[in-house]
Design an enzyme around this catalytic site. Sequence first.
Site, mmCIF file in Angstrom:
data_model
loop_
_atom_site.group_PDB
_atom_site.id
_atom_site.type_symbol
_atom_site.label_atom_id
_atom_site.label_comp_id
_atom_site.label_asym_id
_atom_site.label_seq_id
_atom_site.Cartn_x
_atom_site.Cartn_y
_atom_site.Cartn_z
ATOM 1 C CD GLU A 294 -13.312 9.419 -6.705
ATOM 2 O OE1 GLU A 294 -13.469 9.850 -7.862
ATOM 3 O OE2 GLU A 294 -12.557 8.467 -6.426
ATOM 4 C CG ASN B 160 -16.077 6.299 -0.680
ATOM 5 O OD1 ASN B 160 -15.527 5.959 0.368
ATOM 6 N ND2 ASN B 160 -15.750 5.783 -1.859
ATOM 7 C CG HIS C 50 -7.188 4.336 -3.619
ATOM 8 N ND1 HIS C 50 -7.277 2.980 -3.875
ATOM 9 C CD2 HIS C 50 -8.439 4.838 -3.775
ATOM 10 C CE1 HIS C 50 -8.533 2.681 -4.189
ATOM 11 N NE2 HIS C 50 -9.252 3.790 -4.132
ATOM 12 C CD GLU D 173 -12.813 3.287 -3.370
ATOM 13 O OE1 GLU D 173 -11.899 3.547 -4.177
ATOM 14 O OE2 GLU D 173 -13.972 3.724 -3.488
ATOM 15 C CG ASP E 39 -5.080 0.596 -3.468
ATOM 16 O OD1 ASP E 39 -4.781 1.751 -3.107
ATOM 17 O OD2 ASP E 39 -5.770 0.370 -4.489
HETATM 18 C C1 XIL Z 1 -11.681 1.763 -10.030
HETATM 19 C C2 XIL Z 1 -11.701 0.290 -10.371
HETATM 20 O O1 XIL Z 1 -10.912 -0.407 -9.449
HETATM 21 C C3 XIL Z 1 -11.193 0.057 -11.775
HETATM 22 O O2 XIL Z 1 -11.378 -1.298 -12.165
HETATM 23 C C4 XIL Z 1 -11.923 0.965 -12.755
HETATM 24 O O3 XIL Z 1 -11.351 0.826 -14.032
HETATM 25 C C5 XIL Z 1 -11.838 2.402 -12.312
HETATM 26 O O4 XIL Z 1 -12.349 2.512 -11.006
HETATM 27 N N1 XIL Z 1 -12.110 5.370 -6.466
HETATM 28 C C6 XIL Z 1 -13.284 4.683 -6.515
HETATM 29 C C7 XIL Z 1 -13.344 3.383 -7.217
HETATM 30 O O5 XIL Z 1 -14.250 5.092 -5.875
HETATM 31 O O6 XIL Z 1 -14.605 3.134 -7.773
HETATM 32 C C8 XIL Z 1 -12.297 3.259 -8.266
HETATM 33 O O7 XIL Z 1 -12.330 1.941 -8.790
HETATM 34 C C9 XIL Z 1 -10.947 3.592 -7.693
HETATM 35 C C10 XIL Z 1 -10.915 5.003 -7.183
#
Ligand code: XIL
Length: 465
Positions: A166, A207, A243, A271, A273
Amino acid sequence: MRPPRSRLGRALATGVLCAATALGTLATGAAPAQAADQPLRDLADAKGIHIGNALAGSKLTNNARYREIAATEFNSVTAENAMKWGVLEPNRGSYNWGEADQLVDFAEANGQQVRGHTLIWHSQNPGWLDNGDFSAAEMRQLMRNHIETTVGRYEGRIAVWDVVNEMFNDDGSFRRTIWYDALGPDYIAEALTLAHEADPTAKLYLNDYSVEAVNAKSTAMYNLARDLKARGVPLHGIGLQSHLILGQVPSTMQANIQRFADLGLDVDITELDVRIQMPASADELRRQADDYRAVFDACLAVSRCQGVTVWGVGDNDSWVPDVFEGYGAPLMYDGNYQAKPAYDAVAEALGGTTDPGDPGDPGDPPGDGCVADYAVANEWNSGFTGNVTIRCTGSSLSGWTATWDFPAGQRISHAWNASCTQSGARVTCTNVSWNGTVPAGGSTTFGFNATTSGSNPAPASITLS
Ligand code: XIL
């Protein structure tokens, strides 16, 4: 073998008063989504990609179903939190490796690759690091120690590292973080170089989120990656967190993956979802399946796309409800670890087959994924009390109608918790104001009194719409 899909004919024990009554348990639509014939990981192996999940050690320890899904359906593991700096080194100089080791051991025991997540980030850092007010030289030394210690510990065991996470703002400018502020934009190249020294075999990634489409942020990532490659900095891939919001898989996702591939980089969906405004309707869960399918299709269309990691096992494991108010149900399994339509869509995208009639198949009617159970609760000479329970697993209902035909002239005299009408043998019951929504994992029951003339056989089926 798959379990039988139909719940027709399952006999339930009867109460004393209705000893001879067959209590039909009647299938409607389809049973909950079933696991595909072949586990997703086998399908992914055949396609030459990874399918991963983000796992938590405590759930592996405490929940057998979670553990089973994690082991059997996925061939890659990411630590959801266990490898973040704040978890690893909450107090300066003392590392907690317990959960990280557990996850790496689990992956190795199950023949899975590990994605290391994540080394350098602005979030989930220990307080001593965030608030330490360190000089540039101290920050550089802290970065070196952390990367050497962490990557070095798992040398040869963690195939891929998200080295920096990020790093961009949405407009494509560099995010101001403790690292950027201390070291300038070259902290990224420095971190990659240190990670490469610590494990020359690991694939090193940058990432970020909102870099799935061709947009200002992904173009900034593209320009950075091109510059790093031109300088010979060890960078092997780009992670697109993904996401996503229901219905918003970017149309340019495949083209975006392709342009990174054309730079000579691998790409991972890291990641995934797909969040839905709650409560999620059956139709929304079907559209979510389409979104999952689209993401897998985009990855499969580009040979350098290495695979897809989903960010959690069941909907109750997801970070989404905690962070995006009003949203939920973003994963492939529901809160009871039943496969959702998205699961079947992924199986199909990976070349697997699912039974016709599985929830999520195109053109399925609403209510697919919910069943209605019919039961005689009480019976007397000339009548009986019946109950119908609508139970949803893989999907939800919003606004429902249950329809059936009485086989032996039974007639409804009075109903509660539903409005029922009868025309000939055909009974039609609809929800009342307060029980129209049956969420995935939930149920609702309505009841009626009816008259009989002789026998009282159960209806052959109940249709939900
Ligand atoms: C999130 C986890 O899923 C949670 O359990 C935690 O509280 C916060 O982080 N981007 C990322 C991940 O790179 O590491 C994050 O994971 C979600 C957003």
